[in-house]
Design a protein around this motif. Structure first.
Motif, PDB file in Angstrom:
ATOM      1  N   THR A 202      84.440  33.250  45.412  1.00 17.85           N
ATOM      2  CA  THR A 202      83.913  34.214  44.438  1.00 17.85           C
ATOM      3  C   THR A 202      83.443  33.463  43.198  1.00 17.85           C
ATOM      4  OG1 THR A 202      85.661  35.663  45.214  1.00 17.85           O
ATOM      5  CG2 THR A 202      84.487  36.368  43.233  1.00 17.85           C
ATOM      6  N   GLU A 203      84.262  32.502  42.770  1.00 13.19           N
ATOM      7  CA  GLU A 203      83.918  31.767  41.545  1.00 13.19           C
ATOM      8  C   GLU A 203      82.703  30.863  41.742  1.00 13.19           C
ATOM      9  OE1 GLU A 203      87.366  29.762  39.851  1.00 13.19           O
ATOM     10  OE2 GLU A 203      88.607  31.440  40.534  1.00 13.19           O
ATOM     11  N   VAL A 204      82.635  30.120  42.858  1.00 10.27           N
ATOM     12  CA  VAL A 204      81.474  29.224  43.011  1.00 10.27           C
ATOM     13  C   VAL A 204      80.185  30.019  43.215  1.00 10.27           C
ATOM     14  CG1 VAL A 204      82.702  27.132  43.756  1.00 10.27           C
ATOM     15  CG2 VAL A 204      81.845  28.726  45.484  1.00 10.27           C
ATOM     16  N   ALA A 205      80.309  31.181  43.876  1.00  9.33           N
ATOM     17  CA  ALA A 205      79.101  32.008  44.035  1.00  9.33           C
ATOM     18  C   ALA A 205      78.603  32.457  42.660  1.00  9.33           C
ATOM     19  CB  ALA A 205      79.394  33.213  44.928  1.00  9.33           C
ATOM     20  N   GLN A 206      79.552  32.796  41.769  1.00  9.13           N
ATOM     21  CA  GLN A 206      79.169  33.195  40.403  1.00  9.13           C
ATOM     22  C   GLN A 206      78.534  32.028  39.645  1.00  9.13           C
ATOM     23  OE1 GLN A 206      82.846  34.704  38.864  1.00  9.13           O
ATOM     24  NE2 GLN A 206      82.480  36.765  39.656  1.00  9.13           N
ATOM     25  N   VAL A 207      79.126  30.852  39.778  1.00  8.35           N
ATOM     26  CA  VAL A 207      78.591  29.664  39.082  1.00  8.35           C
ATOM     27  C   VAL A 207      77.166  29.389  39.571  1.00  8.35           C
ATOM     28  CG1 VAL A 207      78.839  27.148  38.859  1.00  8.35           C
ATOM     29  CG2 VAL A 207      80.850  28.624  38.630  1.00  8.35           C
ATOM     30  N   CYS A 208      76.952  29.448  40.884  1.00 11.21           N
ATOM     31  CA  CYS A 208      75.604  29.191  41.427  1.00 11.21           C
ATOM     32  C   CYS A 208      74.618  30.217  40.873  1.00 11.21           C
ATOM     33  CB  CYS A 208      75.621  29.241  42.953  1.00 11.21           C
ATOM     34  SG  CYS A 208      76.412  27.808  43.697  1.00 11.21           S
ATOM     35  N   ARG A 209      75.050  31.493  40.849  1.00 12.63           N
ATOM     36  CA  ARG A 209      74.156  32.555  40.349  1.00 12.63           C
ATOM     37  C   ARG A 209      73.823  32.335  38.881  1.00 12.63           C
ATOM     38  NH1 ARG A 209      76.422  36.385  43.127  1.00 12.63           N
ATOM     39  NH2 ARG A 209      77.931  36.865  41.518  1.00 12.63           N
ATOM     40  N   LYS A 210      74.845  31.963  38.121  1.00 13.63           N
ATOM     41  CA  LYS A 210      74.659  31.772  36.672  1.00 13.63           C
ATOM     42  C   LYS A 210      73.583  30.724  36.368  1.00 13.63           C
ATOM     43  CE  LYS A 210      77.630  30.477  32.735  1.00 13.63           C
ATOM     44  NZ  LYS A 210      79.021  30.083  32.423  1.00 13.63           N
ATOM     45  N   TYR A 211      73.541  29.651  37.188  1.00 10.81           N
ATOM     46  CA  TYR A 211      72.598  28.561  36.905  1.00 10.81           C
ATOM     47  C   TYR A 211      71.408  28.551  37.866  1.00 10.81           C
ATOM     48  CZ  TYR A 211      76.381  27.102  33.907  1.00 10.81           C
ATOM     49  OH  TYR A 211      77.348  27.081  32.935  1.00 10.81           O
ATOM     50  N   GLY A 212      71.288  29.583  38.680  1.00  6.54           N
ATOM     51  CA  GLY A 212      70.141  29.671  39.604  1.00  6.54           C
ATOM     52  C   GLY A 212      70.172  28.640  40.720  1.00  6.54           C
ATOM     53  N   VAL A 213      71.375  28.098  40.994  1.00  7.80           N
ATOM     54  CA  VAL A 213      71.502  27.088  42.050  1.00  7.80           C
ATOM     55  C   VAL A 213      71.647  27.797  43.396  1.00  7.80           C
ATOM     56  CG1 VAL A 213      73.052  25.284  42.944  1.00  7.80           C
ATOM     57  CG2 VAL A 213      72.521  25.394  40.482  1.00  7.80           C
ATOM     58  N   LEU A 214      70.914  27.362  44.427  1.00  5.30           N
ATOM     59  CA  LEU A 214      71.039  27.993  45.745  1.00  5.30           C
ATOM     60  C   LEU A 214      72.408  27.656  46.348  1.00  5.30           C
ATOM     61  CD1 LEU A 214      67.480  27.409  47.270  1.00  5.30           C
ATOM     62  CD2 LEU A 214      68.368  29.464  46.125  1.00  5.30           C
ATOM     63  N   PHE A 215      73.044  28.668  46.912  1.00  4.31           N
ATOM     64  CA  PHE A 215      74.394  28.527  47.479  1.00  4.31           C
ATOM     65  C   PHE A 215      74.246  28.491  49.004  1.00  4.31           C
ATOM     66  CE2 PHE A 215      78.506  31.161  48.266  1.00  4.31           C
ATOM     67  CZ  PHE A 215      79.190  30.011  48.643  1.00  4.31           C
ATOM     68  N   ILE A 216      74.498  27.316  49.571  1.00  2.00           N
ATOM     69  CA  ILE A 216      74.287  27.109  51.016  1.00  2.00           C
ATOM     70  C   ILE A 216      75.641  26.907  51.694  1.00  2.00           C
ATOM     71  CG2 ILE A 216      73.152  25.706  52.785  1.00  2.00           C
ATOM     72  CD1 ILE A 216      71.053  24.936  50.687  1.00  2.00           C
ATOM     73  N   VAL A 217      75.976  27.792  52.608  1.00  2.00           N
ATOM     74  CA  VAL A 217      77.245  27.694  53.320  1.00  2.00           C
ATOM     75  C   VAL A 217      77.014  26.986  54.656  1.00  2.00           C
ATOM     76  CG1 VAL A 217      78.969  29.061  54.552  1.00  2.00           C
ATOM     77  CG2 VAL A 217      78.378  29.626  52.186  1.00  2.00           C
ATOM     78  N   ASP A 218      77.831  25.979  54.930  1.00  2.00           N
ATOM     79  CA  ASP A 218      77.766  25.260  56.207  1.00  2.00           C
ATOM     80  C   ASP A 218      78.846  25.828  57.130  1.00  2.00           C
ATOM     81  OD1 ASP A 218      77.926  23.544  58.345  1.00  2.00           O
ATOM     82  OD2 ASP A 218      77.734  21.711  57.165  1.00  2.00           O
ATOM     83  N   SER A 219      78.413  26.718  58.029  1.00  2.00           N
ATOM     84  CA  SER A 219      79.342  27.397  58.941  1.00  2.00           C
ATOM     85  C   SER A 219      79.347  26.766  60.331  1.00  2.00           C
ATOM     86  CB  SER A 219      78.951  28.870  59.075  1.00  2.00           C
ATOM     87  OG  SER A 219      79.085  29.520  57.851  1.00  2.00           O
ATOM     88  N   VAL A 220      78.919  25.509  60.407  1.00  2.00           N
ATOM     89  CA  VAL A 220      78.768  24.866  61.721  1.00  2.00           C
ATOM     90  C   VAL A 220      80.086  24.894  62.506  1.00  2.00           C
ATOM     91  CG1 VAL A 220      78.348  22.625  62.833  1.00  2.00           C
ATOM     92  CG2 VAL A 220      76.748  23.493  61.116  1.00  2.00           C
ATOM     93  N   ILE A 221      81.202  24.644  61.828  1.00  2.00           N
ATOM     94  CA  ILE A 221      82.503  24.716  62.495  1.00  2.00           C
ATOM     95  C   ILE A 221      83.090  26.121  62.408  1.00  2.00           C
ATOM     96  CG2 ILE A 221      84.941  24.099  62.063  1.00  2.00           C
ATOM     97  CD1 ILE A 221      84.076  21.185  61.976  1.00  2.00           C
ATOM     98  N   CYS A 222      82.912  26.781  61.258  1.00  2.00           N
ATOM     99  CA  CYS A 222      83.678  28.005  60.965  1.00  2.00           C
ATOM    100  C   CYS A 222      83.115  29.266  61.619  1.00  2.00           C
ATOM    101  CB  CYS A 222      83.765  28.195  59.454  1.00  2.00           C
ATOM    102  SG  CYS A 222      84.704  26.871  58.671  1.00  2.00           S
ATOM    103  N   GLY A 223      81.925  29.161  62.214  1.00  2.00           N
ATOM    104  CA  GLY A 223      81.284  30.367  62.739  1.00  2.00           C
ATOM    105  C   GLY A 223      81.741  30.772  64.133  1.00  2.00           C
TER     106      GLY A 223
END
Ligand code: PLP
Length: 408
Positions: A202-223
């Motif tokens: 939740t916090e890193v998604a907010q930080v990315c949104r605040k600075y316009g940084v794209l948030f890329i999740v690597d679900s290669v193992i977790c999916g």
């Protein structure tokens, strides 16, 4: 290469369910789903049949330009329907590392077409593994994978895996106007099974949104049911700008990966002329790989392995926890997803000179395959594993630790 050059090779002859057989006919429990991908287990005839049928109908044909094929279309639609990404589009590739390169190039290109070409910097996390292609090698959170290749992509940095504040500080250090994207695995897998602290995503998604940084999740193992859902990240209730997937999407029967891209990131390429994303590979959208993946997803849904996974996760956690009392073990990490790590103590690794490779070898000699990384033994069995097989896995690991401890 040198360590295996003179010894006999371990030839895997065949596999079924959670079991493998070597050339001598000895049986082994696949405690790692091969390399984290055999989510539905080995030897499923319906996946082989689907691939065969597809090869007999349309073996392969490019998806460049306006060319496409039915399996690639259907798979993309199915993945988009389940992805926690707004207005999703899907790019298909042949694996995880290729998908990471695709996502990294797309992030940079996105900022370029938006008139912010200086946004090139990529941030990742300590212990994060993102494959070994060009961008993956550049952003990997473990130095041993990065060295010896000369200069890699330089606009990258790594932050502690467990701190949103560290991510924000790094964005501010680099300058938000220079940061393109942040890469994170829902649970760090190959780097040693590191779980995110409470509230982290939740916090890193907010930080990315605040600075316009794209948030890329690597679900290669977790999916694909490894964490009880489609892409792993649903556990944390956030909507990334892109999700990278591979492995469990086809349970490895055919090589396949891809990137789910949000409508916002896709928009300038689809809606405006003159903004090409010049990128792609020969086998992207391969119909036989897509058909194999569709059959694999059918199994995941029909057997409800998404729900089963949560029960397996609990049982695996309670089977591994007691190993924390073993004198060679510093820590057991498990409890989120069908995966776990048993980390050895500093004393065992340095003063007693014990290696995880020795524990791996002892376990394999007893018929269980584990994954050794420098400090830990990792487990990530097929989701179809039974309670009895989980107990066999943990008791064999315990016996392997005893044998190694007795030798040193
Ligand atoms: N991302 C993660 C999280 C992975 O675990 C891996 C492989 O283990 C990759 C990317 C790279 O995938 P591939 O080996 O298919 O290139």
């Amino acid at each position: 290469m040198n360590t295996v050059a003179s010894g006999p090779e371990f030839v895997v002859e065949r596999a079924e369910g959670v079991w493998l057989w070597d050339a001598a006919g000895d049986r082994y429990l696949d405690g790692t789903s091969s390399l984290w991908y055999s989510n539905v287990g080995h030897g499923r005839p319906e996946i082989a049949d689907a691939v065969h049928r597809q090869l007999m109908t349309l073996d392969a044909y490019t998806v460049y330009g306006d060319f496409t094929n039915r399996p690639a279309q259907e798979l993309s639609e199915r993945l988009a329907a389940h992805a926690p990404v707004h207005d999703p589009r899907v790019i298909l590739t042949c694996g995880g590392g290729e998908s990471i390169d695709t996502a990294a190039k797309l992030a940079r290109r996105y900022w370029g077409v938006l008139g912010q070409p200086e946004r090139t910097h990529l941030i990742s996390r300590t212990g994060g593994y993102h494959g070994l292609h060009g961008f993956g090698t550049s952003i990997i959170g473990m130095d041993r994978f990065r060295t010896g290749f000369g200069p890699l992509i330089e606009q990258t940095s790594v932050v502690p895996y467990d701190s949103a504040a560290a991510l924000e500080a790094e964005i501010l250090r680099v300058g938000p106007e220079r940061v393109a994207a942040f890469f994170a695995e829902p649970v760090i897998g190959a780097g040693g099974v590191f779980l995110p602290p409470e509230g982290y995503f939740t916090e890193v998604a907010q930080v990315c949104r605040k600075y316009g940084v794209l948030f890329i999740v690597d679900s290669v193992i977790c999916g694909f049911a490894r964490m009880g859902n489609w892409f792993g990240i649903e556990r944390f209730g956030v909507n990334p700008d892109m999700i990278v997937f591979a492995k469990g999407v086809s349970s490895g029967y055919m090589p396949l990966g891809g990137v789910v891209v949000s409508g916002t990131v896709a928009a300038p390429f689809w809606n405006e002329a003159g903004n090409p994303f010049i990128h792609g590979t020969t086998y992207a959208g391969h119909p036989a790989c897509a058909a194999g993946a569709m059959a694999n997803l059918d199994i995941l849904e029909r057997e409800d392995l998404f729900t089963v996974s949560l029960e397996v996760e609990r049982h695996l956690d309670s089977a591994l926890r007691p190993l924390a009392d073993h004198p060679l073990v510093a820590e057991v990490r498990s409890g989120v997803g069908v995966m776990g790590a048993v980390e050895l103590t500093e004393e065992a690794l340095t003063e007693r000179g014990i290696t995880t490779a020795e524990v791996f070898a002892e376990a394999r000699a007893r018929g269980v395959i584990l994954r050794p990384v420098p400090r830990a033994l990792l487990v990530s069995p097929p989701i179809t594993i039974t309670w009895e097989q989980i107990d066999h896995l943990s008791s064999t690991l315990s016996a392997a630790l005893d044998a190694v401890a007795a030798r040193h």
